[in-house]
Enzyme design. Structure first.
Site, PDB file in Angstrom:
ATOM      1  N   CYS A  84       0.816  -1.223   0.000  1.00 52.68           N
ATOM      2  CA  CYS A  84       0.000   0.000   0.000  1.00 52.68           C
ATOM      3  C   CYS A  84       0.847   1.271   0.000  1.00 52.68           C
ATOM      4  O   CYS A  84       0.610   2.187  -0.781  1.00 52.68           O
ATOM      5  CB  CYS A  84      -0.980  -0.005   1.168  1.00 52.68           C
ATOM      6  SG  CYS A  84      -0.188  -0.008   2.793  1.00 52.68           S
ATOM      7  N   HIS A 137      -1.767   1.094   7.105  1.00 47.37           N
ATOM      8  CA  HIS A 137      -2.329   1.007   5.750  1.00 47.37           C
ATOM      9  C   HIS A 137      -2.682   2.408   5.262  1.00 47.37           C
ATOM     10  O   HIS A 137      -3.117   3.255   6.041  1.00 47.37           O
ATOM     11  CB  HIS A 137      -3.584   0.125   5.756  1.00 47.37           C
ATOM     12  CG  HIS A 137      -4.055  -0.231   4.393  1.00 47.37           C
ATOM     13  ND1 HIS A 137      -3.411  -1.139   3.596  1.00 47.37           N
ATOM     14  CD2 HIS A 137      -5.103   0.216   3.668  1.00 47.37           C
ATOM     15  CE1 HIS A 137      -4.056  -1.240   2.440  1.00 47.37           C
ATOM     16  NE2 HIS A 137      -5.082  -0.430   2.466  1.00 47.37           N
ATOM     17  N   HIS A 153      -5.610   1.398  -3.345  1.00 52.66           N
ATOM     18  CA  HIS A 153      -4.665   0.891  -2.346  1.00 52.66           C
ATOM     19  C   HIS A 153      -4.284  -0.531  -2.723  1.00 52.66           C
ATOM     20  O   HIS A 153      -4.825  -1.096  -3.676  1.00 52.66           O
ATOM     21  CB  HIS A 153      -5.288   0.945  -0.947  1.00 52.66           C
ATOM     22  CG  HIS A 153      -6.553   0.157  -0.820  1.00 52.66           C
ATOM     23  ND1 HIS A 153      -6.777  -0.730   0.188  1.00 52.66           N
ATOM     24  CD2 HIS A 153      -7.676   0.105  -1.589  1.00 52.66           C
ATOM     25  CE1 HIS A 153      -7.980  -1.282   0.049  1.00 52.66           C
ATOM     26  NE2 HIS A 153      -8.537  -0.790  -1.033  1.00 52.66           N
TER      27      HIS A 153
END
Length: 181
Positions: A84, A137, A153
């Site tokens: 990510c 993330h 992502h």
């Protein structure tokens, strides 16, 4: 009797392990299309600075979208595999924006904004680990249509894709939004 017990234990062991190879439930090639919303019909004029910001955001988003379908690879930053923060890092770097490499370091850059004020090019940060205490993330906003925020992502299960912040998992893992452009 001992023989029956051994056979039963062997059967339980084999059945508990499950299938040897995980099946893929999606095709290898995916096509992602993101269209900008045109709901604002008011005759407002944008300043030159806003125009440059939107152009830069569109360039970064366009770069990120070229990685759609790329498989997940921890620490990856290429079409062969990407995580990510690698996706965000490469998308920014290819557009001459230097930025930290990891999601928790990225989360310390820019200006924090309310989720209602999110625009294309902003970053969304998440905590997806049940035990972890820090952000792990990141996603790049590619489209905002009312309350629906779409972001690109890289996920461990499906690679690089566009998701919605409305999805239960991402909504519950959401921590904050940051403006960097």
């Amino acid at each position: 009797m001992l023989r029956k017990t051994i056979i039963l234990l062997l059967l339980f062991t084999i059945s508990a392990c499950g299938p040897g190879k995980k099946r893929r439930t999606y095709s290898k090639t995916r096509t992602v299309t993101v269209e900008g919303s045109t709901t604002d019909t008011s005759p407002k004029r944008k300043s030159k600075k806003e125009g440059r910001k939107n152009a830069k955001a569109n360039e970064v988003i366009s770069t990120a979208l070229t990685f759609s379908g790329t498989r997940y690879k921890y620490g990856g930053t290429t079409k062969r595999g990407m995580d990510c923060s690698g996706l965000v890092y490469v998308s920014l770097k290819e557009n001459d924006i230097m930025f930290p490499r990891t999601s928790y370091q990225m989360a310390m850059e820019g200006n924090k904004i309310r989720v209602n004020d999110v625009e294309k090019g902003d970053l969304l940060f998440f905590k997806t680990s049940k035990t972890g205490r820090r952000i792990n993330h990141v996603g790049l906003v590619v489209d905002v249509d009312g309350n629906d925020i779409k972001f690109i992502h890289a996920t461990t299960s499906r690679g690089v894709l566009v998701s919605s912040l409305r999805e239960g998992y991402w909504n519950s893992a959401f921590v904050k939004a940051m403006r960097i452009l």
